[in-house]
Design a protein around this motif. Sequence first.
Motif, short mmCIF file in Angstrom:
data_model
loop_
_atom_site.label_atom_id
_atom_site.label_comp_id
_atom_site.label_asym_id
_atom_site.label_seq_id
_atom_site.Cartn_x
_atom_site.Cartn_y
_atom_site.Cartn_z
N ASP A 22 0.83 -1.19 0.00
CA ASP A 22 0.00 0.00 0.00
C ASP A 22 0.88 1.25 0.00
O ASP A 22 1.79 1.37 0.82
CB ASP A 22 -0.90 -0.01 1.24
CG ASP A 22 -1.85 1.16 1.27
OD1 ASP A 22 -2.95 1.03 0.71
OD2 ASP A 22 -1.47 2.21 1.83
N GLU A 23 0.57 2.17 -0.89
CA GLU A 23 1.37 3.39 -1.04
C GLU A 23 1.38 4.25 0.22
O GLU A 23 2.40 4.83 0.58
CB GLU A 23 0.82 4.19 -2.22
CG GLU A 23 1.75 5.25 -2.73
CD GLU A 23 1.23 5.88 -4.01
OE1 GLU A 23 1.34 7.11 -4.12
OE2 GLU A 23 0.73 5.14 -4.88
N SER A 27 4.58 5.31 2.54
CA SER A 27 4.94 6.69 2.88
C SER A 27 5.09 6.84 4.40
O SER A 27 5.94 7.61 4.85
CB SER A 27 3.92 7.68 2.32
OG SER A 27 2.69 7.59 2.98
#
Length: 126
Positions: A22-23, A27
């Motif tokens: 998952d981005e 992050s």
Amino acid sequence: MQAEGFNDLFQNCMPIFIALGDEVRLSIIEGLARMGLYDNLGNDVANMGDGLKLQPRQGMNVKEITEMTRLSRPAISHHLKILKDAGLVSVRQEGTANYYYLTIGDSTKKLCSLGQYLQELMNRVS
């Protein structure tokens, strides 16, 4: 090689794969990693020189992570739970605040065990 088979190794790594897929969670990991390398003033702790030792920050609270990602607190809490369940993040409590930090050692060992198993499998096939 451990007695564990491929299925066991893969199942142990699945929460890590899910967490890293998952981005937003990537992050968060990136932000936590940066906070581990920099002090409160933004100085690169690893390159201070002159014998000066600065104490790196020990994690970020949900408010800081929310500001970094621009997501809601509930969304951040959801992502942190997934990262924590995967063993990529731990939490330390200081008063009423929770500080999240990277703990990737066990996850790295699991991934390395799976990689080693696959490498040995490939060596037997070739």
